[in-house]
Design a protein around this motif. Sequence first.
Motif, short mmCIF file in Angstrom:
data_model
loop_
_atom_site.label_atom_id
_atom_site.label_comp_id
_atom_site.label_asym_id
_atom_site.label_seq_id
_atom_site.Cartn_x
_atom_site.Cartn_y
_atom_site.Cartn_z
N VAL A 17 0.83 -1.20 0.00
CA VAL A 17 0.00 0.00 0.00
C VAL A 17 0.87 1.26 0.00
O VAL A 17 0.59 2.21 -0.74
CB VAL A 17 -0.98 0.01 1.20
N LEU A 18 1.91 1.25 0.81
CA LEU A 18 2.81 2.41 0.84
C LEU A 18 3.41 2.67 -0.54
O LEU A 18 3.46 3.81 -1.02
CB LEU A 18 3.90 2.21 1.88
N ASP A 19 3.85 1.59 -1.20
CA ASP A 19 4.42 1.73 -2.55
C ASP A 19 3.36 2.20 -3.55
O ASP A 19 3.63 3.04 -4.41
CB ASP A 19 5.03 0.42 -3.03
N ALA A 20 2.15 1.65 -3.45
CA ALA A 20 1.07 2.04 -4.36
C ALA A 20 0.75 3.53 -4.21
O ALA A 20 0.57 4.24 -5.21
CB ALA A 20 -0.17 1.19 -4.11
N PHE A 21 0.70 4.01 -2.98
CA PHE A 21 0.44 5.44 -2.76
C PHE A 21 1.56 6.30 -3.36
O PHE A 21 1.28 7.33 -3.98
CB PHE A 21 0.29 5.74 -1.26
N ARG A 22 2.80 5.86 -3.20
CA ARG A 22 3.92 6.62 -3.76
C ARG A 22 3.81 6.74 -5.28
O ARG A 22 4.02 7.80 -5.85
CB ARG A 22 5.25 5.97 -3.40
N HIS A 23 3.48 5.61 -5.92
CA HIS A 23 3.42 5.61 -7.38
C HIS A 23 2.20 6.34 -7.91
O HIS A 23 2.26 6.93 -9.00
CB HIS A 23 3.47 4.18 -7.92
N THR A 24 1.09 6.32 -7.20
CA THR A 24 -0.11 6.99 -7.71
C THR A 24 -0.04 8.50 -7.55
O THR A 24 -0.85 9.22 -8.14
CB THR A 24 -1.39 6.44 -7.04
N LYS A 25 0.92 8.99 -6.78
CA LYS A 25 1.11 10.45 -6.68
C LYS A 25 1.39 11.07 -8.04
O LYS A 25 1.06 12.23 -8.28
CB LYS A 25 2.28 10.78 -5.73
N ALA A 26 2.01 10.31 -8.92
CA ALA A 26 2.38 10.82 -10.24
C ALA A 26 1.27 10.68 -11.28
O ALA A 26 1.44 11.11 -12.41
CB ALA A 26 3.63 10.08 -10.73
N PHE A 27 0.13 10.10 -10.90
CA PHE A 27 -0.98 9.96 -11.85
C PHE A 27 -1.49 11.35 -12.22
O PHE A 27 -1.36 12.30 -11.44
CB PHE A 27 -2.11 9.14 -11.24
#
Length: 113
Positions: A17-27
Amino acid sequence: MRDLRELKAWQKAHGFVLDAFRHTKAFPSDERFGLTTHLRKSATSIPSNIAEGCGRQSERKFARFLSIAAVSTSGTEYRLLLARDLVYLGDTPYIHLDQQVNEVKRMLNSLIQ
């Protein structure tokens, strides 16, 4: 009751989840209430359901919440694939996140058994 922080499946799911949140910041910003939110919710549902199951008194109820968490991994897998196909996620982050969610799914299925 179990201590959720001691469960390897919860630890892996939380890290995912932490990684998913980091990556979705760039959406894209126009996806803030679309794919970004849906992906984050489905990802968060995984460790949340594990945590809720840990608070249950019976093995049967615990397994039920693990099953719900496992279902959330499938929805999350699709949303990751969609994000990659829409080029919101590059191949490398997609592969990393997909491997993480699949590892959590395998761990959940083992716990359910």
